[in-house]
Design a protein around this motif. Sequence first.
Motif, PDB file in Angstrom:
ATOM      1  N   ILE A 106       0.822  -1.216   0.000  1.00  0.00           N
ATOM      2  CA  ILE A 106       0.000   0.000   0.000  1.00  0.00           C
ATOM      3  C   ILE A 106       0.854   1.263   0.000  1.00  0.00           C
ATOM      4  CG2 ILE A 106      -1.603   1.358   1.418  1.00  0.00           C
ATOM      5  CD1 ILE A 106      -3.166  -1.194   1.920  1.00  0.00           C
ATOM      6  N   PRO A 107       1.784   1.474   0.950  1.00  0.00           N
ATOM      7  CA  PRO A 107       2.611   2.682   0.866  1.00  0.00           C
ATOM      8  C   PRO A 107       3.545   2.675  -0.347  1.00  0.00           C
ATOM      9  CG  PRO A 107       3.364   1.265   2.654  1.00  0.00           C
ATOM     10  CD  PRO A 107       2.061   0.711   2.181  1.00  0.00           C
ATOM     11  N   HIS A 108       3.972   1.466  -0.762  1.00  0.00           N
ATOM     12  CA  HIS A 108       4.859   1.363  -1.927  1.00  0.00           C
ATOM     13  C   HIS A 108       4.148   1.831  -3.202  1.00  0.00           C
ATOM     14  CE1 HIS A 108       7.946  -0.216  -4.579  1.00  0.00           C
ATOM     15  NE2 HIS A 108       7.016  -0.911  -5.225  1.00  0.00           N
ATOM     16  N   LEU A 109       2.948   1.297  -3.454  1.00  0.00           N
ATOM     17  CA  LEU A 109       2.208   1.679  -4.646  1.00  0.00           C
ATOM     18  C   LEU A 109       1.632   3.085  -4.525  1.00  0.00           C
ATOM     19  CD1 LEU A 109       0.370  -1.700  -5.417  1.00  0.00           C
ATOM     20  CD2 LEU A 109       2.443  -0.791  -6.471  1.00  0.00           C
ATOM     21  N   LYS A 110       1.312   3.502  -3.303  1.00  0.00           N
ATOM     22  CA  LYS A 110       0.818   4.865  -3.088  1.00  0.00           C
ATOM     23  C   LYS A 110       1.842   5.879  -3.577  1.00  0.00           C
ATOM     24  CE  LYS A 110      -0.956   7.902   0.589  1.00  0.00           C
ATOM     25  NZ  LYS A 110      -0.022   9.023   0.406  1.00  0.00           N
ATOM     26  N   LYS A 111       3.109   5.610  -3.287  1.00  0.00           N
ATOM     27  CA  LYS A 111       4.171   6.499  -3.731  1.00  0.00           C
ATOM     28  C   LYS A 111       4.442   6.338  -5.218  1.00  0.00           C
ATOM     29  CE  LYS A 111       9.012   7.726  -2.892  1.00  0.00           C
ATOM     30  NZ  LYS A 111      10.240   7.395  -2.130  1.00  0.00           N
ATOM     31  N   LEU A 133      -0.884   8.113  -5.308  1.00  0.00           N
ATOM     32  CA  LEU A 133      -2.271   7.850  -4.942  1.00  0.00           C
ATOM     33  C   LEU A 133      -2.627   8.521  -3.625  1.00  0.00           C
ATOM     34  CD1 LEU A 133      -2.162   3.973  -5.551  1.00  0.00           C
ATOM     35  CD2 LEU A 133      -2.844   5.714  -7.209  1.00  0.00           C
ATOM     36  N   ASN A 134      -3.939   8.780  -3.424  1.00  0.00           N
ATOM     37  CA  ASN A 134      -4.380   9.173  -2.092  1.00  0.00           C
ATOM     38  C   ASN A 134      -4.708   7.909  -1.302  1.00  0.00           C
ATOM     39  OD1 ASN A 134      -7.020   8.336  -2.795  1.00  0.00           O
ATOM     40  ND2 ASN A 134      -7.620  10.397  -3.435  1.00  0.00           N
ATOM     41  N   ILE A 135      -5.132   8.061  -0.052  1.00  0.00           N
ATOM     42  CA  ILE A 135      -5.359   6.889   0.802  1.00  0.00           C
ATOM     43  C   ILE A 135      -6.502   6.035   0.278  1.00  0.00           C
ATOM     44  CG2 ILE A 135      -5.950   6.122   3.133  1.00  0.00           C
ATOM     45  CD1 ILE A 135      -4.579   8.624   4.192  1.00  0.00           C
ATOM     46  N   LEU A 136      -7.576   6.674  -0.175  1.00  0.00           N
ATOM     47  CA  LEU A 136      -8.710   5.916  -0.704  1.00  0.00           C
ATOM     48  C   LEU A 136      -8.296   5.112  -1.929  1.00  0.00           C
ATOM     49  CD1 LEU A 136     -11.686   5.188  -0.677  1.00  0.00           C
ATOM     50  CD2 LEU A 136     -12.159   7.283  -1.981  1.00  0.00           C
ATOM     51  N   GLN A 137      -7.539   5.720  -2.834  1.00  0.00           N
ATOM     52  CA  GLN A 137      -7.083   5.004  -4.032  1.00  0.00           C
ATOM     53  C   GLN A 137      -6.153   3.842  -3.672  1.00  0.00           C
ATOM     54  OE1 GLN A 137      -5.406   8.433  -5.962  1.00  0.00           O
ATOM     55  NE2 GLN A 137      -7.123   8.643  -7.396  1.00  0.00           N
ATOM     56  N   SER A 138      -5.281   4.061  -2.704  1.00  0.00           N
ATOM     57  CA  SER A 138      -4.360   2.985  -2.314  1.00  0.00           C
ATOM     58  C   SER A 138      -5.099   1.844  -1.630  1.00  0.00           C
ATOM     59  CB  SER A 138      -3.260   3.530  -1.387  1.00  0.00           C
ATOM     60  OG  SER A 138      -3.795   3.982  -0.160  1.00  0.00           O
ATOM     61  N   LEU A 142      10.180  -1.908   0.336  1.00  0.00           N
ATOM     62  CA  LEU A 142      10.169  -0.516   0.790  1.00  0.00           C
ATOM     63  C   LEU A 142      11.581   0.072   0.809  1.00  0.00           C
ATOM     64  CD1 LEU A 142       7.554  -0.282   3.695  1.00  0.00           C
ATOM     65  CD2 LEU A 142       7.359   0.561   1.360  1.00  0.00           C
ATOM     66  N   THR A 143      12.174   0.182  -0.363  1.00  0.00           N
ATOM     67  CA  THR A 143      13.484   0.822  -0.462  1.00  0.00           C
ATOM     68  C   THR A 143      13.328   2.314  -0.198  1.00  0.00           C
ATOM     69  OG1 THR A 143      13.176   1.100  -2.838  1.00  0.00           O
ATOM     70  CG2 THR A 143      14.335  -0.868  -2.108  1.00  0.00           C
ATOM     71  N   GLU A 144      14.389   2.931   0.277  1.00  0.00           N
ATOM     72  CA  GLU A 144      14.303   4.359   0.591  1.00  0.00           C
ATOM     73  C   GLU A 144      13.988   5.182  -0.656  1.00  0.00           C
ATOM     74  OE1 GLU A 144      14.315   5.945   3.416  1.00  0.00           O
ATOM     75  OE2 GLU A 144      14.495   4.082   4.527  1.00  0.00           O
ATOM     76  N   GLY A 145      14.666   4.859  -1.794  1.00  0.00           N
ATOM     77  CA  GLY A 145      14.362   5.540  -3.044  1.00  0.00           C
ATOM     78  C   GLY A 145      14.514   7.042  -2.964  1.00  0.00           C
ATOM     79  N   TYR A 146      13.689   7.714  -3.740  1.00  0.00           N
ATOM     80  CA  TYR A 146      13.710   9.173  -3.793  1.00  0.00           C
ATOM     81  C   TYR A 146      12.602   9.746  -2.925  1.00  0.00           C
ATOM     82  CZ  TYR A 146      16.702   8.493  -7.900  1.00  0.00           C
ATOM     83  OH  TYR A 146      17.714   8.114  -8.749  1.00  0.00           O
ATOM     84  N   SER A 147      12.889  10.869  -2.280  1.00  0.00           N
ATOM     85  CA  SER A 147      11.872  11.544  -1.480  1.00  0.00           C
ATOM     86  C   SER A 147      10.908  12.277  -2.400  1.00  0.00           C
ATOM     87  CB  SER A 147      12.531  12.540  -0.521  1.00  0.00           C
ATOM     88  OG  SER A 147      13.138  13.596  -1.252  1.00  0.00           O
ATOM     89  N   ASP A 148       9.776  12.672  -1.844  1.00  0.00           N
ATOM     90  CA  ASP A 148       8.796  13.434  -2.630  1.00  0.00           C
ATOM     91  C   ASP A 148       9.405  14.744  -3.127  1.00  0.00           C
ATOM     92  OD1 ASP A 148       6.906  11.470  -2.259  1.00  0.00           O
ATOM     93  OD2 ASP A 148       6.033  12.425  -0.478  1.00  0.00           O
ATOM     94  N   GLU A 177      11.552   1.903  -8.578  1.00  0.00           N
ATOM     95  CA  GLU A 177      11.010   1.542  -7.261  1.00  0.00           C
ATOM     96  C   GLU A 177       9.958   0.446  -7.383  1.00  0.00           C
ATOM     97  OE1 GLU A 177       9.762   4.572  -4.660  1.00  0.00           O
ATOM     98  OE2 GLU A 177      11.555   5.803  -4.882  1.00  0.00           O
ATOM     99  N   ALA A 178       9.100   0.556  -8.407  1.00  0.00           N
ATOM    100  CA  ALA A 178       8.035  -0.432  -8.576  1.00  0.00           C
ATOM    101  C   ALA A 178       8.592  -1.824  -8.867  1.00  0.00           C
ATOM    102  CB  ALA A 178       7.092  -0.007  -9.699  1.00  0.00           C
ATOM    103  N   SER A 179       9.761  -1.873  -9.509  1.00  0.00           N
ATOM    104  CA  SER A 179      10.338  -3.165  -9.904  1.00  0.00           C
ATOM    105  C   SER A 179      10.840  -3.988  -8.730  1.00  0.00           C
ATOM    106  CB  SER A 179      11.489  -2.942 -10.893  1.00  0.00           C
ATOM    107  OG  SER A 179      12.576  -2.289 -10.263  1.00  0.00           O
ATOM    108  N   THR A 180      10.887  -3.388  -7.549  1.00  0.00           N
ATOM    109  CA  THR A 180      11.394  -4.129  -6.381  1.00  0.00           C
ATOM    110  C   THR A 180      10.477  -5.280  -5.971  1.00  0.00           C
ATOM    111  OG1 THR A 180      10.321  -2.570  -4.854  1.00  0.00           O
ATOM    112  CG2 THR A 180      12.612  -2.112  -5.470  1.00  0.00           C
ATOM    113  N   VAL A 181       9.260  -5.324  -6.520  1.00  0.00           N
ATOM    114  CA  VAL A 181       8.346  -6.416  -6.164  1.00  0.00           C
ATOM    115  C   VAL A 181       8.651  -7.693  -6.936  1.00  0.00           C
ATOM    116  CG1 VAL A 181       6.493  -4.796  -5.617  1.00  0.00           C
ATOM    117  CG2 VAL A 181       6.621  -5.782  -7.909  1.00  0.00           C
ATOM    118  N   LYS A 182       9.454  -7.611  -7.987  1.00  0.00           N
ATOM    119  CA  LYS A 182       9.643  -8.769  -8.877  1.00  0.00           C
ATOM    120  C   LYS A 182      10.240  -9.970  -8.148  1.00  0.00           C
ATOM    121  CE  LYS A 182      10.383  -6.176 -13.190  1.00  0.00           C
ATOM    122  NZ  LYS A 182      11.366  -5.919 -14.275  1.00  0.00           N
ATOM    123  N   VAL A 183      11.367  -9.761  -7.486  1.00  0.00           N
ATOM    124  CA  VAL A 183      12.075 -10.880  -6.866  1.00  0.00           C
ATOM    125  C   VAL A 183      11.255 -11.558  -5.775  1.00  0.00           C
ATOM    126  CG1 VAL A 183      14.100 -11.546  -5.510  1.00  0.00           C
ATOM    127  CG2 VAL A 183      14.361 -10.029  -7.473  1.00  0.00           C
TER     128      VAL A 183
END
Length: 418
Positions: free
Chosen positions: A31-36, A40-45, A160-166, A184-190
């Motif tokens: 949820i926080p991963h895809l939200k970023k 997305l807003n909370i409802l969308q996530s 949940l890699t640190e990645g880039y800030s907003d 960032e999204a690709s981190t789910v593959k493995v």
Amino acid sequence: MAKNKYFFPFIMVTSLFFMWGFVHNLDPILIPHLKKSFSLNILQSSLVDSAVFIAYLLVAIPAGILMKKYGYKTGILSGLVLFAIGSFLFIPAANTQEYSFFLGALFIISCGLTILETAANPYVSLLGDPETATSRLNFAQSFNGLAATMAPIIGARFILTEGYSDEELSTMTESARQIALASEASTVKVPYFILGSLILVIAAIFYFLRLPEVEDKDESKSLNVFRALRHRHLTWAVVAQFFYVGAQVCVFSFFILYAVEVAGISNVLAADYLGWGCGLAFMVGRFFGVFMMKFIASERLLAIYSVICILLCLIATFSHGFIAIYAVIGITFFMSIMFPTIFSLGIKGLGSDTQYGSSLIVMAIFGGAVLPLFFGYISDLSGKVQYGQIVSLICFCMIFAFAVKGYKVINPQTKNYA
């Protein structure tokens, strides 16, 4: 715990509780991963939960029919195959960078989990002495709690890699921003590839494993699933399970967003609190609940725990800092016995309606698709994630009503309490 001839099948079926618990408890990481990743807003996530739990509404009854005709082993194998397919679909979902593709992959995984839960919950209850069915199911569900501890801790390190800030993302060009979010999204593959491969191995073991089939004395093989609702306590159990799963999903799925807001901690640290705090409390609560049921009737313990959860929800809604976090962790401890207890009380005395009753209770898991939307809406409307806990409070009130009166078995022919 179970008779000797049931021992190894009991172990293997119990392993399924761990596996679906693990994948479900990756959702709070997603949820926080895809939200970023998709802004997305909370409802969308919260659509992550909707995609997962809507499958229970659509698939639970067909799953019950499948097992009524072909047995529990067929159901388990079907569920495992769908589980693996959905896990592998995370790879093209990450490649295409489409939020809807992620939701579709989660839906397919959940179709598999629906079949597994429809099969495994009643099967564990029936593998042994009926008098210890509730304790046996709570024991098996305890490994679901173990998964709730491990999944956030492991998942956070992979996903949940640190990645880039907003702030950093806002200064990038659109093309650079898309590349960064794609990375960032690709981190789910493995993690999901490993999960899918493991599920295929388990499916192979079940294929060659000889599972004892529980005798079904109903010769008609009727496909009228809803006839099981003639049992009043089952109807109550379906309603109670709808609200329980809604509460569990609200508590777990939004915990990271909640903890970051009320205590100002990082996503990864919040994930650690989710694992070592909520997950561990959930697991210990299950084992402790099994122990307490030796001294307190399961329905009475359910009522006591419901009241405690209501009080903790009030603290979680209106307090701040780590007190609020500890209140939510407390909720996970006391709600840990609720799913298996509601389930076993709901299918008690159903006889030939057991498989269909199981389907209906599993279908009630659809509450996890509906109630988080209210949680997200209230959070967005108020600007505070913690106010969404009001939804959880209402859910525990409904569970209390089931524990006080709704659980009582009434013979549908005589209308007398059994």
